[in-house]
Design a protein around this motif. Structure first.
Motif, short mmCIF file in Angstrom:
data_model
loop_
_atom_site.label_atom_id
_atom_site.label_comp_id
_atom_site.label_asym_id
_atom_site.label_seq_id
_atom_site.Cartn_x
_atom_site.Cartn_y
_atom_site.Cartn_z
N LYS A 205 67.92 64.77 68.85
CA LYS A 205 66.70 63.98 69.05
C LYS A 205 65.62 64.36 68.04
O LYS A 205 64.95 63.49 67.47
CB LYS A 205 66.19 64.16 70.47
N HIS A 206 65.47 65.66 67.80
CA HIS A 206 64.46 66.10 66.84
C HIS A 206 64.78 65.60 65.44
O HIS A 206 63.88 65.20 64.69
CB HIS A 206 64.37 67.62 66.86
N ASN B 275 68.63 68.34 72.06
CA ASN B 275 67.29 68.41 71.47
C ASN B 275 67.33 68.41 69.95
O ASN B 275 66.47 67.83 69.28
CB ASN B 275 66.55 69.65 71.97
N LYS C 256 63.79 61.99 65.22
CA LYS C 256 62.34 61.79 65.25
C LYS C 256 61.66 62.21 63.96
O LYS C 256 60.55 61.77 63.65
CB LYS C 256 61.75 62.54 66.44
N ARG C 257 62.31 63.08 63.17
CA ARG C 257 61.71 63.44 61.88
C ARG C 257 62.27 62.58 60.74
O ARG C 257 62.05 62.89 59.57
CB ARG C 257 61.91 64.93 61.59
#
Length: 222
Positions: free
Chosen positions: A91-92, A88, A95-96
């Motif tokens: 992925k985070h 996570n 995504k940012r």
């Protein structure tokens, strides 16, 4: 990837070696006390774990380094089967807007681990993470570079056992010069790697997808 250390941090490494040496049955080593000296150099931190000790601290250090990245995160790891929290975080970060790149093995001395890694590829690629497989030799380097300012070099794999059970040792270096050198090494390694694309990954034979799916479900045992 190897790192050469000088200064007071060597005393810490000697203590860790002595602990492992004694646990393996070796005669006790005589290591003198530390007399700190002020010297120029990189800010460095030893990250070590033993069964039942240090796991939370090492995980937090990796998590803080990844979570603090604002521009780029470069990770080289031979045994990649991360737990949900690490997954996570990666992925985070992507995504940012962080440029997250993974350099993973194109061939492995533990094929089952590589199959488990494949079970994560689609999820990672869909999140915008770029994946490269090293083709030149069997990959065994374990490094992380964040924003060209912080680097971690050591023995921790991105798998369940490394973060929860194994005796591991890493050095976290907060130094722009070293981190830039690590970036250069990473880019050189990409010249000997093949990028995996989402389109290509979707075209894999069905039996390979099944193997990867099953291996990922068993990753916590590896």
């Amino acid at each position: 990837t190897h790192v050469r250390l000088h200064g007071d941090i060597v005393w810490e490494m000697a203590l860790l070696f002595s602990e492992s040496w004694s646990a393996a049955g070796g005669d006790p080593l005589q290591i003198g006390g530390l007399y700190p000296r002020r010297a120029a150099g990189a800010k460095a931190l030893v990250l070590d774990t033993r069964p039942g000790r240090g796991q939370d601290e090492v995980f937090s250090s990796f998590a803080a380094t990844m979570g603090g990245a604002r521009h780029q995160l470069l990770i080289t790891n031979p045994y990649f089967a991360p737990g949900r929290r690490i997954l996570n975080m990666l992925k985070h970060s992507a995504k940012r807007g962080v440029d997250v790149r993974l350099l993973l093995p194109g061939a492995s001395d533990l094929p089952i681990i590589r199959s488990a890694s494949h079970g994560y590829y689609r999820e990672l690629l869909c999140a915008g993470i770029r994946i490269f497989e090293y083709q030149h030799a069997v990959l065994h380097a374990k490094t992380l570079v964040a924003d060209g300012t912080v680097a971690i070099i050591g023995s921790t794999n991105f798998d369940f056992r490394s973060f929860n059970f194994n005796a591991e040792c890493n050095v976290l270096l907060s130094d722009t010069t070293i981190a830039r050198q690590m970036e250069t090494i990473f880019r050189d390694d990409l010249q000997r790697a093949r990028e995996i694309t989402l389109t290509e990954w979707a075209q894999r034979p069905f039996y390979k997808r099944c193997i990867a799916w099953l291996a990922r479900r068993l990753a916590f045992l590896m």
